[in-house]
Design a protein around this motif. Structure first.
Motif, PDB file in Angstrom:
ATOM      1  N   TYR A   2     -15.833   8.661  -0.394  1.00 10.77           N
ATOM      2  CA  TYR A   2     -15.088   7.570  -0.345  1.00 10.77           C
ATOM      3  C   TYR A   2     -14.653   7.099  -2.331  1.00 10.77           C
ATOM      4  O   TYR A   2     -16.160   7.327  -2.407  1.00 10.77           O
ATOM      5  CB  TYR A   2     -15.439   5.982  -0.032  1.00 10.77           C
ATOM      6  CG  TYR A   2     -15.056   4.918  -0.558  1.00 10.77           C
ATOM      7  CD1 TYR A   2     -14.044   4.449  -0.619  1.00 10.77           C
ATOM      8  CD2 TYR A   2     -15.789   3.950  -1.389  1.00 10.77           C
ATOM      9  CE1 TYR A   2     -13.545   3.028  -0.649  1.00 10.77           C
ATOM     10  CE2 TYR A   2     -15.026   2.750  -2.320  1.00 10.77           C
ATOM     11  CZ  TYR A   2     -14.016   2.639  -1.585  1.00 10.77           C
ATOM     12  OH  TYR A   2     -13.484   1.646  -2.769  1.00 10.77           O
ATOM     13  N   TYR A   3     -14.070   6.999  -2.263  1.00 11.32           N
ATOM     14  CA  TYR A   3     -13.727   6.303  -4.201  1.00 11.32           C
ATOM     15  C   TYR A   3     -13.023   4.782  -4.018  1.00 11.32           C
ATOM     16  O   TYR A   3     -12.060   5.218  -3.151  1.00 11.32           O
ATOM     17  CB  TYR A   3     -13.436   7.338  -4.973  1.00 11.32           C
ATOM     18  CG  TYR A   3     -13.971   8.910  -5.016  1.00 11.32           C
ATOM     19  CD1 TYR A   3     -14.503   8.592  -5.890  1.00 11.32           C
ATOM     20  CD2 TYR A   3     -13.561   9.974  -3.550  1.00 11.32           C
ATOM     21  CE1 TYR A   3     -15.583  10.430  -5.682  1.00 11.32           C
ATOM     22  CE2 TYR A   3     -14.310  11.552  -3.965  1.00 11.32           C
ATOM     23  CZ  TYR A   3     -15.225  11.259  -4.301  1.00 11.32           C
ATOM     24  OH  TYR A   3     -15.665  12.906  -5.065  1.00 11.32           O
ATOM     25  N   ARG A   4     -13.553   4.003  -4.671  1.00 14.12           N
ATOM     26  CA  ARG A   4     -12.400   3.256  -5.072  1.00 14.12           C
ATOM     27  C   ARG A   4     -11.122   3.271  -5.296  1.00 14.12           C
ATOM     28  O   ARG A   4     -10.750   4.512  -5.897  1.00 14.12           O
ATOM     29  CB  ARG A   4     -13.166   2.087  -5.738  1.00 14.12           C
ATOM     30  CG  ARG A   4     -12.549   2.958  -7.656  1.00 14.12           C
ATOM     31  CD  ARG A   4     -12.883   1.444  -8.388  1.00 14.12           C
ATOM     32  NE  ARG A   4     -13.395   1.809  -9.781  1.00 14.12           N
ATOM     33  CZ  ARG A   4     -11.999   2.067 -10.667  1.00 14.12           C
ATOM     34  NH1 ARG A   4     -11.116   2.126 -10.051  1.00 14.12           N
ATOM     35  NH2 ARG A   4     -12.547   2.766 -11.922  1.00 14.12           N
ATOM     36  N   PRO A   5      -9.602   2.560  -5.080  1.00 13.54           N
ATOM     37  CA  PRO A   5      -8.660   2.988  -5.697  1.00 13.54           C
ATOM     38  C   PRO A   5      -7.981   3.335  -7.018  1.00 13.54           C
ATOM     39  O   PRO A   5      -8.719   2.651  -7.721  1.00 13.54           O
ATOM     40  CB  PRO A   5      -7.584   2.672  -4.710  1.00 13.54           C
ATOM     41  CG  PRO A   5      -8.654   1.377  -3.551  1.00 13.54           C
ATOM     42  CD  PRO A   5      -9.990   2.117  -3.846  1.00 13.54           C
ATOM     43  N   LYS A  19      -1.765   3.262  -9.366  1.00 14.02           N
ATOM     44  CA  LYS A  19      -3.311   3.640  -9.873  1.00 14.02           C
ATOM     45  C   LYS A  19      -3.505   4.662  -9.965  1.00 14.02           C
ATOM     46  O   LYS A  19      -4.898   5.242  -9.755  1.00 14.02           O
ATOM     47  CB  LYS A  19      -4.250   2.504  -9.784  1.00 14.02           C
ATOM     48  CG  LYS A  19      -4.724   2.082  -8.874  1.00 14.02           C
ATOM     49  CD  LYS A  19      -5.079   1.405  -7.913  1.00 14.02           C
ATOM     50  CE  LYS A  19      -4.539  -0.376  -7.957  1.00 14.02           C
ATOM     51  NZ  LYS A  19      -4.245  -1.029  -7.161  1.00 14.02           N
ATOM     52  N   GLU A  20      -2.829   5.361  -8.790  1.00 10.49           N
ATOM     53  CA  GLU A  20      -3.330   6.769  -7.420  1.00 10.49           C
ATOM     54  C   GLU A  20      -2.880   7.960  -8.912  1.00 10.49           C
ATOM     55  O   GLU A  20      -2.490   9.070  -7.906  1.00 10.49           O
ATOM     56  CB  GLU A  20      -2.493   6.097  -6.045  1.00 10.49           C
ATOM     57  CG  GLU A  20      -3.014   5.683  -5.874  1.00 10.49           C
ATOM     58  CD  GLU A  20      -5.161   5.824  -5.197  1.00 10.49           C
ATOM     59  OE1 GLU A  20      -5.398   6.248  -6.177  1.00 10.49           O
ATOM     60  OE2 GLU A  20      -5.291   4.720  -4.579  1.00 10.49           O
ATOM     61  N   HIS A  54      -1.554   4.187   3.735  1.00  8.70           N
ATOM     62  CA  HIS A  54      -2.896   3.502   3.957  1.00  8.70           C
ATOM     63  C   HIS A  54      -2.757   3.465   5.649  1.00  8.70           C
ATOM     64  O   HIS A  54      -2.943   2.151   6.675  1.00  8.70           O
ATOM     65  CB  HIS A  54      -3.047   2.508   3.743  1.00  8.70           C
ATOM     66  CG  HIS A  54      -3.188   2.570   2.496  1.00  8.70           C
ATOM     67  ND1 HIS A  54      -3.478   1.489   1.511  1.00  8.70           N
ATOM     68  CD2 HIS A  54      -3.382   3.393   1.533  1.00  8.70           C
ATOM     69  CE1 HIS A  54      -3.826   1.109   0.464  1.00  8.70           C
ATOM     70  NE2 HIS A  54      -3.683   2.806   0.302  1.00  8.70           N
ATOM     71  N   ASP A  70     -10.344   5.228  -8.440  1.00 12.82           N
ATOM     72  CA  ASP A  70     -11.277   5.803  -9.443  1.00 12.82           C
ATOM     73  C   ASP A  70     -10.768   7.509  -9.943  1.00 12.82           C
ATOM     74  O   ASP A  70     -10.365   8.222  -8.883  1.00 12.82           O
ATOM     75  CB  ASP A  70     -12.631   6.395  -8.210  1.00 12.82           C
ATOM     76  CG  ASP A  70     -13.724   6.129  -8.957  1.00 12.82           C
ATOM     77  OD1 ASP A  70     -13.228   6.707 -10.426  1.00 12.82           O
ATOM     78  OD2 ASP A  70     -14.702   5.995  -8.268  1.00 12.82           O
ATOM     79  N   ASN A  79     -12.089   5.987   3.917  1.00 15.23           N
ATOM     80  CA  ASN A  79     -11.650   4.322   4.472  1.00 15.23           C
ATOM     81  C   ASN A  79     -11.194   4.442   3.449  1.00 15.23           C
ATOM     82  O   ASN A  79     -10.738   2.739   2.819  1.00 15.23           O
ATOM     83  CB  ASN A  79     -13.298   3.694   4.102  1.00 15.23           C
ATOM     84  CG  ASN A  79     -14.571   4.866   4.588  1.00 15.23           C
ATOM     85  OD1 ASN A  79     -15.070   5.282   4.074  1.00 15.23           O
ATOM     86  ND2 ASN A  79     -14.803   3.355   5.470  1.00 15.23           N
ATOM     87  N   HIS A  80      -9.837   4.744   3.751  1.00 16.39           N
ATOM     88  CA  HIS A  80      -8.311   5.083   2.358  1.00 16.39           C
ATOM     89  C   HIS A  80      -7.627   5.082   3.101  1.00 16.39           C
ATOM     90  O   HIS A  80      -6.155   4.627   3.608  1.00 16.39           O
ATOM     91  CB  HIS A  80      -8.852   5.502   1.540  1.00 16.39           C
ATOM     92  CG  HIS A  80      -8.208   5.241  -0.294  1.00 16.39           C
ATOM     93  ND1 HIS A  80      -8.318   5.038  -1.317  1.00 16.39           N
ATOM     94  CD2 HIS A  80      -6.948   4.630   0.303  1.00 16.39           C
ATOM     95  CE1 HIS A  80      -7.477   4.958  -1.824  1.00 16.39           C
ATOM     96  NE2 HIS A  80      -6.206   4.699  -1.090  1.00 16.39           N
ATOM     97  N   SER A 106       0.954  -0.653   0.076  1.00 20.27           N
ATOM     98  CA  SER A 106       0.217   0.022  -0.605  1.00 20.27           C
ATOM     99  C   SER A 106       0.934   1.370  -0.150  1.00 20.27           C
ATOM    100  O   SER A 106       2.288   1.066  -0.270  1.00 20.27           O
ATOM    101  CB  SER A 106      -1.322   0.068   1.077  1.00 20.27           C
ATOM    102  OG  SER A 106      -0.278   0.450   2.545  1.00 20.27           O
TER     103      SER A 106
END
Length: 249
Positions: free
Chosen positions: A136-139, A76-77, A98, A141, A162-163, A30
């Protein structure tokens, strides 16, 4: 930037990353780190790479448009980092972790998205300023970039619900130190939130702002925190990445 300078920067990224990993601030594979270069391109940690075991030669080298020039496939971020560089002109590095306590903070119902942490210590304000909380957004996104851009560059430190935290700094060292300070302040908040802690007063905060040029993005939210450290849960909601208070009955 000379080859020697870039190589030194690669070593610095790996050194700071390893320190963060070894102290348990970002587990497994992470977290990610980027540094903006003089030509507008970036060095960034690769996808699915442990921050504790990076190879300087394999860091992703991107041009100013985000195209991979050399090294492994980047994290991916990338949209998250790009949004902070776009809206924070002074940013030269971005750190995303994280870390446990910062993530835990995002799960609490009373957190004000405009000022996620109260003024507990001077160094929190001096290093991180105020901290925003976005939904929250998915990792990975791309929509998270819009949430960050919606803050209009007013915050250098942001919590992703949540991230985890993402922090921009004027140097790699500054971004790392601010991220560490944010994590420790989140820990302090979690330890003291039920015992009516004594926050810094607004006068004390103003003195820090004057002396150290701390960034206060939302003075009204700060005023509320300074006035009422024992106030009940606020029940804040989200609106396009920026906080809104629930309508009155």
């Amino acid at each position: 930037m000379s080859t020697a300078d870039e190589n030194a920067l690669r070593d610095d990224i790996c050194r700071f990353a390893r320190s963060l990993f070894e102290r348990g601030l970002t587990p497994g594979s992470s977290g990610n780190i980027s540094v903006r270069l003089e030509d507008g391109g970036w060095l960034v940690t690769p996808t699915n790479a442990s921050l504790g075991h990076l190879d300087p030669a394999r860091l992703s080298r991107l041009d100013a448009s985000g195209t991979l020039l050399s090294g492994d496939k980047p994290t991916k971020e990338i949209p998250l980092h790009a949004a902070l560089y776009e809206t924070r002109g002074s940013a030269r590095a971005v750190v995303h972790l994280h870390s446990t306590h910062a993530v835990a903070l995002t799960l609490l119902p009373e957190i004000d998205p405009r000022s996620a942490l109260p003024p507990l210590t001077p160094y929190y304000l001096m290093r991180a300023g105020q901290t925003a909380l976005v939904p929250y957004y998915r990792p990975g996104d791309p929509a998270v970039a819009d949430a960050i851009k919606g803050l209009a560059g007013r915050y250098s430190s942001v919590l992703l619900s949540n991230h985890g935290p993402v922090v921009a700094g004027e140097s790699l060292e500054a971004a790392v130190f601010a991220t560490e300070e944010l994590e420790e302040t989140a820990k302090l908040y979690l330890l003291t939130r039920n015992v009516n802690p004594r926050y810094l007063s607004r006068a004390q905060v103003d003195d820090l702002v004057t002396t150290f040029k701390c960034e206060i993005a939302d003075p009204d939210a700060l005023d509320r925190q300074c006035r009422a450290p024992d106030c009940p849960t606020h029940g804040f909601g989200f609106l396009g990445g920026i906080a809104r208070e629930p309508a009155e009955d």
